[in-house]
Write a protein that holds these residues in place. Structure first.
Motif, PDB file in Angstrom:
ATOM      1  N   VAL A  23       0.821  -1.217   0.000  1.00  0.00           N
ATOM      2  CA  VAL A  23       0.000   0.000   0.000  1.00  0.00           C
ATOM      3  C   VAL A  23       0.848   1.257   0.000  1.00  0.00           C
ATOM      4  O   VAL A  23       0.728   2.101  -0.887  1.00  0.00           O
ATOM      5  CB  VAL A  23      -0.956   0.023   1.221  1.00  0.00           C
ATOM      6  N   VAL A  24       1.728   1.384   0.958  1.00  0.00           N
ATOM      7  CA  VAL A  24       2.482   2.628   1.115  1.00  0.00           C
ATOM      8  C   VAL A  24       3.393   2.886  -0.077  1.00  0.00           C
ATOM      9  O   VAL A  24       3.462   4.005  -0.578  1.00  0.00           O
ATOM     10  CB  VAL A  24       3.270   2.639   2.447  1.00  0.00           C
ATOM     11  N   ALA A  25       4.068   1.871  -0.565  1.00  0.00           N
ATOM     12  CA  ALA A  25       4.942   2.062  -1.720  1.00  0.00           C
ATOM     13  C   ALA A  25       4.137   2.488  -2.947  1.00  0.00           C
ATOM     14  O   ALA A  25       4.592   3.300  -3.746  1.00  0.00           O
ATOM     15  CB  ALA A  25       5.733   0.790  -2.009  1.00  0.00           C
ATOM     16  N   GLN A  26       2.938   1.974  -3.078  1.00  0.00           N
ATOM     17  CA  GLN A  26       2.083   2.325  -4.219  1.00  0.00           C
ATOM     18  C   GLN A  26       1.708   3.799  -4.203  1.00  0.00           C
ATOM     19  O   GLN A  26       1.797   4.478  -5.205  1.00  0.00           O
ATOM     20  CB  GLN A  26       0.814   1.464  -4.206  1.00  0.00           C
ATOM     21  N   ILE A  27       1.302   4.306  -3.048  1.00  0.00           N
ATOM     22  CA  ILE A  27       0.901   5.706  -2.984  1.00  0.00           C
ATOM     23  C   ILE A  27       2.086   6.642  -2.785  1.00  0.00           C
ATOM     24  O   ILE A  27       1.946   7.848  -2.892  1.00  0.00           O
ATOM     25  CB  ILE A  27      -0.140   5.953  -1.878  1.00  0.00           C
ATOM     26  N   GLY A  28       3.265   6.060  -2.510  1.00  0.00           N
ATOM     27  CA  GLY A  28       4.446   6.874  -2.283  1.00  0.00           C
ATOM     28  C   GLY A  28       5.219   7.162  -3.557  1.00  0.00           C
ATOM     29  O   GLY A  28       6.365   7.608  -3.495  1.00  0.00           O
ATOM     30  N   ASP A  29       4.605   6.951  -4.711  1.00  0.00           N
ATOM     31  CA  ASP A  29       5.291   7.252  -5.962  1.00  0.00           C
ATOM     32  C   ASP A  29       5.336   8.764  -6.180  1.00  0.00           C
ATOM     33  O   ASP A  29       4.939   9.545  -5.324  1.00  0.00           O
ATOM     34  CB  ASP A  29       4.632   6.517  -7.137  1.00  0.00           C
ATOM     35  N   LYS A  30       5.808   9.164  -7.316  1.00  0.00           N
ATOM     36  CA  LYS A  30       6.035  10.586  -7.602  1.00  0.00           C
ATOM     37  C   LYS A  30       4.742  11.394  -7.715  1.00  0.00           C
ATOM     38  O   LYS A  30       4.740  12.590  -7.418  1.00  0.00           O
ATOM     39  CB  LYS A  30       6.837  10.696  -8.904  1.00  0.00           C
ATOM     40  N   TRP A  31       3.639  10.768  -8.118  1.00  0.00           N
ATOM     41  CA  TRP A  31       2.440  11.535  -8.465  1.00  0.00           C
ATOM     42  C   TRP A  31       1.202  11.272  -7.618  1.00  0.00           C
ATOM     43  O   TRP A  31       0.322  12.128  -7.536  1.00  0.00           O
ATOM     44  CB  TRP A  31       2.090  11.283  -9.934  1.00  0.00           C
ATOM     45  N   SER A  32       1.075  10.112  -7.006  1.00  0.00           N
ATOM     46  CA  SER A  32      -0.184   9.740  -6.348  1.00  0.00           C
ATOM     47  C   SER A  32      -0.633  10.724  -5.283  1.00  0.00           C
ATOM     48  O   SER A  32      -1.800  11.129  -5.253  1.00  0.00           O
ATOM     49  CB  SER A  32      -0.067   8.338  -5.741  1.00  0.00           C
ATOM     50  N   ILE A  33       0.269  11.117  -4.404  1.00  0.00           N
ATOM     51  CA  ILE A  33      -0.104  12.040  -3.324  1.00  0.00           C
ATOM     52  C   ILE A  33      -0.541  13.385  -3.892  1.00  0.00           C
ATOM     53  O   ILE A  33      -1.505  13.994  -3.415  1.00  0.00           O
ATOM     54  CB  ILE A  33       1.058  12.209  -2.315  1.00  0.00           C
ATOM     55  N   LEU A  34       0.148  13.856  -4.932  1.00  0.00           N
ATOM     56  CA  LEU A  34      -0.237  15.127  -5.544  1.00  0.00           C
ATOM     57  C   LEU A  34      -1.642  15.049  -6.129  1.00  0.00           C
ATOM     58  O   LEU A  34      -2.444  15.980  -5.982  1.00  0.00           O
ATOM     59  CB  LEU A  34       0.775  15.514  -6.628  1.00  0.00           C
ATOM     60  N   GLN A  69      -7.719   4.415  -8.740  1.00  0.00           N
ATOM     61  CA  GLN A  69      -9.071   3.874  -8.875  1.00  0.00           C
ATOM     62  C   GLN A  69      -9.076   2.385  -8.519  1.00  0.00           C
ATOM     63  O   GLN A  69      -9.949   1.916  -7.776  1.00  0.00           O
ATOM     64  CB  GLN A  69      -9.569   4.096 -10.305  1.00  0.00           C
ATOM     65  N   ARG A  70      -8.108   1.658  -9.007  1.00  0.00           N
ATOM     66  CA  ARG A  70      -8.005   0.218  -8.728  1.00  0.00           C
ATOM     67  C   ARG A  70      -7.885  -0.058  -7.240  1.00  0.00           C
ATOM     68  O   ARG A  70      -8.460  -1.015  -6.716  1.00  0.00           O
ATOM     69  CB  ARG A  70      -6.795  -0.369  -9.463  1.00  0.00           C
ATOM     70  N   ASP A  71      -7.125   0.787  -6.535  1.00  0.00           N
ATOM     71  CA  ASP A  71      -6.932   0.608  -5.097  1.00  0.00           C
ATOM     72  C   ASP A  71      -8.105   1.134  -4.267  1.00  0.00           C
ATOM     73  O   ASP A  71      -8.104   1.004  -3.041  1.00  0.00           O
ATOM     74  CB  ASP A  71      -5.642   1.304  -4.646  1.00  0.00           C
ATOM     75  N   GLY A  72      -9.096   1.745  -4.919  1.00  0.00           N
ATOM     76  CA  GLY A  72     -10.291   2.198  -4.215  1.00  0.00           C
ATOM     77  C   GLY A  72     -10.199   3.599  -3.642  1.00  0.00           C
ATOM     78  O   GLY A  72     -11.059   3.997  -2.864  1.00  0.00           O
ATOM     79  N   PHE A  73      -9.197   4.379  -4.054  1.00  0.00           N
ATOM     80  CA  PHE A  73      -9.028   5.734  -3.519  1.00  0.00           C
ATOM     81  C   PHE A  73      -9.752   6.786  -4.355  1.00  0.00           C
ATOM     82  O   PHE A  73     -10.080   7.857  -3.861  1.00  0.00           O
ATOM     83  CB  PHE A  73      -7.546   6.109  -3.447  1.00  0.00           C
ATOM     84  N   VAL A  74      -9.956   6.497  -5.634  1.00  0.00           N
ATOM     85  CA  VAL A  74     -10.543   7.461  -6.565  1.00  0.00           C
ATOM     86  C   VAL A  74     -11.709   6.812  -7.300  1.00  0.00           C
ATOM     87  O   VAL A  74     -11.642   5.640  -7.679  1.00  0.00           O
ATOM     88  CB  VAL A  74      -9.479   7.955  -7.581  1.00  0.00           C
ATOM     89  N   LEU A  75     -12.757   7.593  -7.480  1.00  0.00           N
ATOM     90  CA  LEU A  75     -13.929   7.164  -8.243  1.00  0.00           C
ATOM     91  C   LEU A  75     -13.945   7.927  -9.560  1.00  0.00           C
ATOM     92  O   LEU A  75     -13.777   9.150  -9.579  1.00  0.00           O
ATOM     93  CB  LEU A  75     -15.208   7.453  -7.459  1.00  0.00           C
ATOM     94  N   GLY A  94     -10.255   7.118  -0.043  1.00  0.00           N
ATOM     95  CA  GLY A  94      -9.312   8.142  -0.480  1.00  0.00           C
ATOM     96  C   GLY A  94      -9.297   9.350   0.439  1.00  0.00           C
ATOM     97  O   GLY A  94      -8.238   9.926   0.721  1.00  0.00           O
ATOM     98  N   LYS A  95     -10.470   9.739   0.936  1.00  0.00           N
ATOM     99  CA  LYS A  95     -10.544  10.863   1.885  1.00  0.00           C
ATOM    100  C   LYS A  95      -9.838  10.501   3.184  1.00  0.00           C
ATOM    101  O   LYS A  95      -9.130  11.317   3.768  1.00  0.00           O
ATOM    102  CB  LYS A  95     -12.000  11.235   2.164  1.00  0.00           C
ATOM    103  N   GLY A  96     -10.016   9.260   3.630  1.00  0.00           N
ATOM    104  CA  GLY A  96      -9.334   8.801   4.848  1.00  0.00           C
ATOM    105  C   GLY A  96      -7.831   8.777   4.673  1.00  0.00           C
ATOM    106  O   GLY A  96      -7.075   9.193   5.557  1.00  0.00           O
TER     107      GLY A  96
END
Length: 128
Positions: A23-34, A69-75, A94-96
């Motif tokens: 999970v963390v490595a996936q969202i810790g890429d260059k763009w996801s958090i932005l 979207q696949r990870d359930g953070f974005v609709l 995603g809000k959480g």
């Protein structure tokens, strides 16, 4: 994540069972958090997101939105009109995540100059 028998040091398995790797490595890429923080402001369209996230390519924005979207953070919502309208928004998950990551983002803002100074000092000391 696990620990070694008889040791207090953490070990990290190369497995989907490790939340840091999965999970963390996936969202810790260059763009996801932005992208997540761009969507904190509310639903947005692709081109608007692209213009608000300087430096991201169309291909990378597309791929990162799909991953989120696949990870359930974005609709992703498609409105049947001409021309077709597509909007992206944060799910409750995603809000959480955004709320949880806010402390890190805030810390980065508060300490950015300290980190830049440390990098400069290191580079001067090592000749890099």
């Amino acid at each position: 994540m696990g620990s070694q028998a008889g040791s207090e040091r953490r070990s990290f398995r190369n497995s989907e069972d490790c939340p840091i790797r999965d999970v963390v490595a996936q969202i810790g890429d260059k763009w996801s958090i932005l992208i997540l923080f761009a969507l904190v402001d509310g639903p947005d369209r692709f081109n608007s997101l692209k213009s608000r996230i300087e430096g991201i390519s169309q291909r990378m924005l597309t791929q990162t939105l799909r991953d989120l979207q696949r990870d359930g953070f974005v609709l992703r919502t498609v409105y049947p009109q001409v021309p077709v309208k597509v909007e992206y928004e944060l799910t409750e998950l995603g809000k959480g995540l955004s709320a949880s990551v806010w402390k890190l983002v805030s810390w980065a803002g508060d300490h950015h100059s300290d980190i830049r100074n440390a990098r400069q000092q290191y580079d001067e000391e090592t000749g890099e």
